[in-house]
Design an enzyme around this catalytic site. Structure first.
Site, PDB file in Angstrom:
ATOM      1  N   GLU A 128      -8.699  -1.628 -13.988  1.00 28.15           N
ATOM      2  CA  GLU A 128      -8.357  -1.680 -12.568  1.00 28.15           C
ATOM      3  C   GLU A 128      -7.473  -0.539 -12.073  1.00 28.15           C
ATOM      4  OE1 GLU A 128      -8.026  -5.940 -11.125  1.00 28.15           O
ATOM      5  OE2 GLU A 128      -7.231  -6.167 -13.161  1.00 28.15           O
ATOM      6  N   ASP A 180      -9.128 -24.473 -24.965  1.00 28.63           N
ATOM      7  CA  ASP A 180      -9.212 -25.874 -25.384  1.00 28.63           C
ATOM      8  C   ASP A 180      -9.893 -26.726 -24.318  1.00 28.63           C
ATOM      9  OD1 ASP A 180      -7.979 -25.243 -27.748  1.00 28.63           O
ATOM     10  OD2 ASP A 180      -6.066 -26.190 -27.277  1.00 28.63           O
ATOM     11  N   HIS A 228      -6.281 -15.088  -8.388  1.00 28.39           N
ATOM     12  CA  HIS A 228      -5.919 -14.892  -6.982  1.00 28.39           C
ATOM     13  C   HIS A 228      -5.910 -16.167  -6.159  1.00 28.39           C
ATOM     14  CE1 HIS A 228      -5.525 -10.563  -7.082  1.00 28.39           C
ATOM     15  NE2 HIS A 228      -6.674 -10.468  -7.725  1.00 28.39           N
TER      16      HIS A 228
END
Length: 241
Positions: free
Chosen positions: A128, A64, A25
């Protein structure tokens, strides 16, 4: 959410067990996430990286860069859960791209990193929507899923109660969600805006709970300070002042 290494480092020393590094977000990209993880690494707090999407390319780059606990948003079914887990594992168990030189391997200084890495990853899946809640048992049963995280904001909106997390129907759905996770022996987390909400969620059985955000805590303290001294706090936008 502030995307500031200074803020992230300060929060890491505040006493929290973990910090959620949000890429969903806020406009945090991989290089910014890299710097934020470096800042938090020198504090007692652990880092949970909330990804922008269930995207294996982003997962590969963030891992990574050193992420070991990853939160995947908006998981709707077991197939999406399987894809999320696969993106965090090397070939043989998954699809993570192989490289030898990166921060995760301490630039090649971790012995046998490629064979150890899979067992040092935690996958957290966000539930959600009502549909995902219905499928929670099958999502939780996917091998490699370590924990679940209920998203009250998105869930309330999907239930037709945007911005009304406290609505009785939403709270009932959250309680049912954590109960289903418990029946599947998977720890379940959530976020609460206030200490009162957080305490209530812990009492309801949530295993880990985030509170507000760095920006929300800062703005809350600023508004309270202004209110105490009687200053106005009308917002200004685009005025240059």
């Amino acid at each position: 959410m502030a995307a500031s290494p200074v803020t992230a480092e300060a929060m890491g020393f505040a006493g929290f067990d973990f910090l959620v590094l949000d890429m969903e977000h806020v406009p945090v990209d991989v290089p910014q996430a890299f710097a934020l993880m470096q800042a938090i690494a020198g504090t007692p707090a652990e880092t949970m990286v909330r990804l922008p999407w269930n995207d294996p390319i982003t997962v590969k780059r963030v891992m990574d860069a050193g992420a070991t606990t990853l939160m995947f948003p908006y998981i709707q079914n077991a197939q999406e859960a399987q894809a999320a887990v696969a993106s965090t594992r090397y070939p043989g168990r998954g699809t993570r791209g192989v490289a030898a030189m990166h921060r995760a391997s301490r630039y090649g200084m971790v012995d046998d990193y490629l064979n150890r890495a899979d067992d040092e990853i935690a996958v957290v899946l966000q539930i959600e929507t009502p549909e995902a809640l219905e499928r929670l048992p099958e999502i939780a049963a996917v091998e490699g899923v370590d924990a679940l995280f209920l998203g009250p904001g998105d869930l309330s909106a999907a239930m037709g109660h945007k911005g009304a997390i406290g609505h009785a129907d939403v709270q009932a759905a959250l309680r049912e969600g954590v109960a289903r996770a418990g029946r599947g022996s998977k720890p379940c987390g959530i976020v609460g805006a206030t200490p009162e909400l957080v305490k209530g969620y812990i009492d309801a059985g949530f295993a880990f709970v985030a509170i507000a955000s760095d920006l929300a805590l800062m703005m809350g303290a600023a508004r309270n300070a202004l209110a105490e001294i009687g200053a106005g706090h009308e917002g200004k936008s685009g005025t240059g002042r």
